[in-house]
Write an enzyme that holds these catalytic residues in place. Structure first.
Site, PDB file in Angstrom:
ATOM      1  N   SER A  42      34.998  49.941  33.149  1.00 39.65           N
ATOM      2  CA  SER A  42      35.516  49.303  34.362  1.00 39.65           C
ATOM      3  C   SER A  42      36.876  48.650  34.175  1.00 39.65           C
ATOM      4  O   SER A  42      37.571  48.380  35.147  1.00 39.65           O
ATOM      5  CB  SER A  42      34.516  48.261  34.878  1.00 39.65           C
ATOM      6  N   LYS A 102      36.185  41.034  33.958  1.00 43.33           N
ATOM      7  CA  LYS A 102      37.023  41.574  35.030  1.00 43.33           C
ATOM      8  C   LYS A 102      38.334  40.794  35.064  1.00 43.33           C
ATOM      9  O   LYS A 102      38.501  39.786  34.375  1.00 43.33           O
ATOM     10  CB  LYS A 102      36.328  41.448  36.399  1.00 43.33           C
TER      11      LYS A 102
END
Length: 262
Positions: A42, A102
């Site tokens: 990701s 993230k």
């Protein structure tokens, strides 16, 4: 008898040494740095599957989630400082309890929207500059054996997998790489999100392969993350292995050792 007493004394000292070592390691992990392996794609290409880093837990202060198993005995954050837009952050997922990593895109009070794969912050487009292609071999990666998604798919195993690469420049001047496959997915076109006070909006750099704040917690996403769930900032990759195990030395990525996270 003297020999037996000496033997018992040696066992006690060994136990004490082990206990002290565990306490020191626990304090180090709780207060200073927490190890973190990258399990998914990701955050490509900023972070690759198999990157190993230490999370700086002093960067944002401490909450109950700073301790293993969320056992710190206090509410809220202490010795806290605000994260900055563009930081790569490790945090605890509010629902499933997993640790995620993230990039921080939206601060409290911001509006965030995706239009055709482009981030809009507070009504302004966040510029992206084309930067060629990200290339990798289409093969199973890491202990979980994940296969990468490819813009030029379908690609046979062992073939060259590519994705479009861009340099994104956030309003505070932070620049980072993002990858994109298409501009028509749900995460590429969204409603306007308003970040509540005390919350943050996160996205993965691999935009079409990241479950992040664009998706609600009800469907496994992150949603708007409360500040208490922040764990720390990722500053530097210490080690990297492309194989199923770090013991597979022939899969080590020596060019990523001690690489700064940007």
């Amino acid at each position: 008898m003297a020999s037996k007493a000496k033997s018992e004394g040696g066992i006690v000292e060994t136990i004490k040494t082990v206990v002290y070592a565990l306490l020191i390691a626990g304090a180090f992990r709780t207060l200073l740095f927490q190890p973190f392996w990258i399990p998914s794609e990701s955050m490509k290409e900023t972070l690759l599957i198999g990157d190993f880093l230490f999370v700086n837990k002093m960067a944002y202060g401490y909450s109950r989630y700073s301790c293993p198993f969320a056992m710190c005995p206090f509410e809220g954050r202490i010795l806290g400082s605000e994260p900055e837009r563009g930081d790569v952050v490790v945090f605890r997922h509010p629902v499933n309890g997993s640790d995620f990593i993230k990039r921080l895109i939206g601060l409290p009070g911001d509006t965030v929207q995706m239009k055709n794969g482009i981030v809009w912050l507070n009504g302004q487009e966040v510029p992206q500059t084309p930067d060629g292609q990200f290339e990798e071999v289409y093969e199973r990666q890491g202990p979980m054996g994940n296969l990468p998604r490819c813009e030029n798919g379908p690609v046979g195993e062992g073939g060259l997998c590519t994705r479009s690469r861009f340099i994104e420049t956030l309003p505070n001047g932070v620049q980072h790489t993002v990858l994109n496959i298409d501009t028509n997915g749900f995460g590429d076109n969204t409603d306007v999100f308003t970040v509540p006070p005390g919350h943050y909006f996160f996205m993965g750099d691999n935009r079409d392969n990241s479950t992040d704040s664009r998706y609600s917690q009800a469907v496994g996403g992150v949603g708007m993350l409360p500040a208490d769930y922040l764990i720390g900032r990722a500053d530097r990759i210490m080690f990297s292995s492309a194989g199923k195990s770090m013991l597979y030395f022939w899969t080590w990525r020596s060019d990523r050792f001690f690489k700064a996270v940007e």
